[in-house]
Design a protein around this motif. Structure first.
Motif, mmCIF file in Angstrom:
data_model
loop_
_atom_site.group_PDB
_atom_site.id
_atom_site.type_symbol
_atom_site.label_atom_id
_atom_site.label_comp_id
_atom_site.label_asym_id
_atom_site.label_seq_id
_atom_site.Cartn_x
_atom_site.Cartn_y
_atom_site.Cartn_z
ATOM 1 N N MET A 75 70.039 33.353 -18.439
ATOM 2 C CA MET A 75 69.418 34.642 -18.601
ATOM 3 C C MET A 75 68.600 34.961 -17.347
ATOM 4 S SD MET A 75 67.181 35.989 -21.790
ATOM 5 C CE MET A 75 68.519 35.448 -22.814
ATOM 6 N N LYS A 76 68.650 36.185 -16.911
ATOM 7 C CA LYS A 76 67.960 36.622 -15.703
ATOM 8 C C LYS A 76 66.623 37.279 -16.042
ATOM 9 C CE LYS A 76 71.418 35.532 -13.072
ATOM 10 N NZ LYS A 76 71.347 34.314 -12.329
ATOM 11 N N VAL A 77 65.744 37.287 -15.060
ATOM 12 C CA VAL A 77 64.437 37.915 -15.219
ATOM 13 C C VAL A 77 64.605 39.368 -15.650
ATOM 14 C CG1 VAL A 77 62.398 38.704 -13.943
ATOM 15 C CG2 VAL A 77 63.210 36.357 -13.662
ATOM 16 N N ARG A 78 65.548 40.095 -15.079
ATOM 17 C CA ARG A 78 65.739 41.510 -15.405
ATOM 18 C C ARG A 78 66.073 41.727 -16.879
ATOM 19 N NH1 ARG A 78 68.190 44.528 -12.118
ATOM 20 N NH2 ARG A 78 68.705 43.106 -10.450
ATOM 21 N N ASP A 79 66.606 40.696 -17.542
ATOM 22 C CA ASP A 79 66.974 40.814 -18.949
ATOM 23 C C ASP A 79 65.774 40.755 -19.885
ATOM 24 O OD1 ASP A 79 69.706 40.874 -18.213
ATOM 25 O OD2 ASP A 79 69.791 38.681 -18.217
ATOM 26 N N VAL A 80 64.666 40.208 -19.434
ATOM 27 C CA VAL A 80 63.514 40.027 -20.320
ATOM 28 C C VAL A 80 62.221 40.669 -19.812
ATOM 29 C CG1 VAL A 80 64.393 37.935 -21.399
ATOM 30 C CG2 VAL A 80 63.046 37.744 -19.324
ATOM 31 N N MET A 81 62.196 41.131 -18.565
ATOM 32 C CA MET A 81 60.959 41.688 -17.995
ATOM 33 C C MET A 81 60.606 43.025 -18.636
ATOM 34 S SD MET A 81 62.227 43.115 -14.307
ATOM 35 C CE MET A 81 63.086 44.683 -14.166
ATOM 36 N N SER A 82 59.340 43.383 -18.528
ATOM 37 C CA SER A 82 58.880 44.705 -18.937
ATOM 38 C C SER A 82 59.135 45.656 -17.774
ATOM 39 C CB SER A 82 57.384 44.673 -19.256
ATOM 40 O OG SER A 82 57.132 43.812 -20.328
ATOM 41 N N ARG A 83 59.751 46.767 -18.074
ATOM 42 C CA ARG A 83 60.102 47.739 -17.024
ATOM 43 C C ARG A 83 59.091 48.868 -16.896
ATOM 44 N NH1 ARG A 83 65.396 46.840 -15.508
ATOM 45 N NH2 ARG A 83 66.524 45.424 -16.887
ATOM 46 N N ALA B 274 58.557 37.326 -8.794
ATOM 47 C CA ALA B 274 59.910 36.916 -9.157
ATOM 48 C C ALA B 274 60.873 38.005 -8.716
ATOM 49 C CB ALA B 274 60.014 36.700 -10.664
ATOM 50 N N ALA B 275 62.133 37.637 -8.602
ATOM 51 C CA ALA B 275 63.194 38.599 -8.298
ATOM 52 C C ALA B 275 63.936 38.912 -9.587
ATOM 53 C CB ALA B 275 64.149 38.020 -7.263
ATOM 54 N N PRO B 276 64.452 40.118 -9.744
ATOM 55 C CA PRO B 276 65.144 40.483 -10.983
ATOM 56 C C PRO B 276 66.350 39.599 -11.297
ATOM 57 C CG PRO B 276 64.902 42.392 -9.546
ATOM 58 C CD PRO B 276 64.392 41.221 -8.797
ATOM 59 N N ASP B 277 67.048 39.117 -10.266
ATOM 60 C CA ASP B 277 68.241 38.298 -10.497
ATOM 61 C C ASP B 277 67.943 36.808 -10.597
ATOM 62 O OD1 ASP B 277 70.046 40.429 -10.617
ATOM 63 O OD2 ASP B 277 70.137 40.540 -8.435
ATOM 64 N N GLU B 278 66.672 36.443 -10.546
ATOM 65 C CA GLU B 278 66.271 35.042 -10.670
ATOM 66 C C GLU B 278 66.457 34.576 -12.113
ATOM 67 O OE1 GLU B 278 62.222 32.412 -9.918
ATOM 68 O OE2 GLU B 278 62.295 34.504 -9.315
ATOM 69 N N ASP B 279 66.768 33.316 -12.281
ATOM 70 C CA ASP B 279 66.889 32.727 -13.602
ATOM 71 C C ASP B 279 65.524 32.762 -14.290
ATOM 72 O OD1 ASP B 279 68.576 30.983 -15.477
ATOM 73 O OD2 ASP B 279 66.767 29.775 -15.155
ATOM 74 N N ALA B 280 65.478 33.243 -15.516
ATOM 75 C CA ALA B 280 64.209 33.381 -16.236
ATOM 76 C C ALA B 280 63.538 32.030 -16.477
ATOM 77 C CB ALA B 280 64.434 34.113 -17.553
ATOM 78 N N GLU B 281 64.307 30.987 -16.690
ATOM 79 C CA GLU B 281 63.723 29.659 -16.891
ATOM 80 C C GLU B 281 63.028 29.181 -15.612
ATOM 81 O OE1 GLU B 281 66.379 26.759 -18.583
ATOM 82 O OE2 GLU B 281 67.187 28.239 -19.976
ATOM 83 N N VAL C 229 57.703 41.635 -10.699
ATOM 84 C CA VAL C 229 59.109 41.496 -10.341
ATOM 85 C C VAL C 229 59.374 42.474 -9.210
ATOM 86 C CG1 VAL C 229 61.482 41.592 -11.156
ATOM 87 C CG2 VAL C 229 59.661 40.833 -12.710
ATOM 88 N N VAL C 230 59.818 41.922 -8.076
ATOM 89 C CA VAL C 230 59.961 42.709 -6.861
ATOM 90 C C VAL C 230 61.412 42.660 -6.379
ATOM 91 C CG1 VAL C 230 59.187 42.933 -4.467
ATOM 92 C CG2 VAL C 230 57.566 42.234 -6.236
ATOM 93 N N GLU C 231 61.948 43.836 -6.054
ATOM 94 C CA GLU C 231 63.300 43.940 -5.510
ATOM 95 C C GLU C 231 63.258 44.878 -4.304
ATOM 96 O OE1 GLU C 231 67.746 44.340 -7.271
ATOM 97 O OE2 GLU C 231 66.256 45.676 -8.146
ATOM 98 N N ASP C 232 63.815 44.428 -3.212
ATOM 99 C CA ASP C 232 63.795 45.212 -1.967
ATOM 100 C C ASP C 232 62.375 45.613 -1.587
ATOM 101 O OD1 ASP C 232 66.597 45.073 -1.735
ATOM 102 O OD2 ASP C 232 66.839 46.838 -3.013
ATOM 103 N N GLY C 233 61.419 44.717 -1.836
ATOM 104 C CA GLY C 233 60.035 44.959 -1.459
ATOM 105 C C GLY C 233 59.256 45.867 -2.389
ATOM 106 N N ARG C 234 59.870 46.303 -3.486
ATOM 107 C CA ARG C 234 59.205 47.242 -4.399
ATOM 108 C C ARG C 234 59.103 46.673 -5.813
ATOM 109 N NH1 ARG C 234 59.652 52.522 -1.848
ATOM 110 N NH2 ARG C 234 61.023 52.288 -0.072
ATOM 111 N N THR D 124 59.523 46.419 -9.572
ATOM 112 C CA THR D 124 60.508 46.940 -10.531
ATOM 113 C C THR D 124 60.149 46.565 -11.968
ATOM 114 O OG1 THR D 124 61.943 45.008 -10.302
ATOM 115 C CG2 THR D 124 62.392 46.879 -8.851
ATOM 116 N N GLY D 125 59.184 45.673 -12.147
ATOM 117 C CA GLY D 125 58.795 45.260 -13.486
ATOM 118 C C GLY D 125 57.778 44.148 -13.421
ATOM 119 N N VAL D 126 57.444 43.613 -14.594
ATOM 120 C CA VAL D 126 56.545 42.468 -14.695
ATOM 121 C C VAL D 126 57.122 41.529 -15.748
ATOM 122 C CG1 VAL D 126 54.253 41.682 -15.418
ATOM 123 C CG2 VAL D 126 54.465 43.699 -13.981
ATOM 124 N N LEU D 127 57.124 40.249 -15.429
ATOM 125 C CA LEU D 127 57.525 39.228 -16.384
ATOM 126 C C LEU D 127 56.262 38.543 -16.875
ATOM 127 C CD1 LEU D 127 59.830 37.602 -17.754
ATOM 128 C CD2 LEU D 127 59.628 35.997 -15.837
#
Length: 143
Positions: free
Chosen positions: A1-9, A80-87, A103-108, A110-113
């Motif tokens: 599971m990836k960070v993007r799947d569980v993070m708050s957007r 964390a990066a959105p495509d990083e493994d959540a574990e 959660v940062v993507e391309d320097g911006r 995108t969410g918080v885990l």
């Protein structure tokens, strides 16, 4: 599971030049204990917690209405990066003694885990439990 799947957007942030009193009202209104501090382009410059406000502003006898967030925020941000493994991200949270990761993507931003995000996901409850246990025990695993 990836960070993007569980993070708050839906993440609220404050600007570095915002006054601490305004940031405190944001924390209260959103019922959160921390907000990322971002510039106008969404780049994360820090993290402001309710603890930062109490210890670095109120206890230091500074006026929240006259103290910019940049002067009291935590500048060491573990992300964390959105495509990083959540574990993997959960293990980093435990090792770094933090309860949330921007959660940062391309320097911006995108969410918080957060630990809460991990606990509501059945597949990550053990990681969340281990992370919280390490934080509560104040285990130092940094190299």
């Amino acid at each position: 599971m990836k960070v993007r799947d569980v993070m708050s957007r839906d993440v609220v942030s404050v600007a570095p030049d915002e006054m601490t009193s305004v940031a405190a009202r944001v924390l209260a209104r959103c019922n959160v204990g921390a907000v990322p501090v971002c510039d106008g382009k969404g780049r994360v410059h820090g993290l402001l917690t309710d603890r930062d406000i109490v210890l670095r502003c109120v206890a230091a006898e500074r006026e929240p209405a006259k103290t910019p967030v940049r002067e009291i925020m935590s500048t060491r941000v573990i992300s964390a990066a959105p495509d990083e493994d959540a574990e993997t991200a959960a293990r980093r949270m435990a090792a770094e003694q933090v309860r949330r990761l921007p959660v940062v993507e391309d320097g911006r931003l995108t969410g918080v885990l957060s630990l809460g995000d991990l606990t509501v996901n059945e597949g990550l409850r053990m990681e969340a439990s281990a992370c919280l246990a390490d934080i509560c025990q104040n285990v130092q695993r940094r190299p």
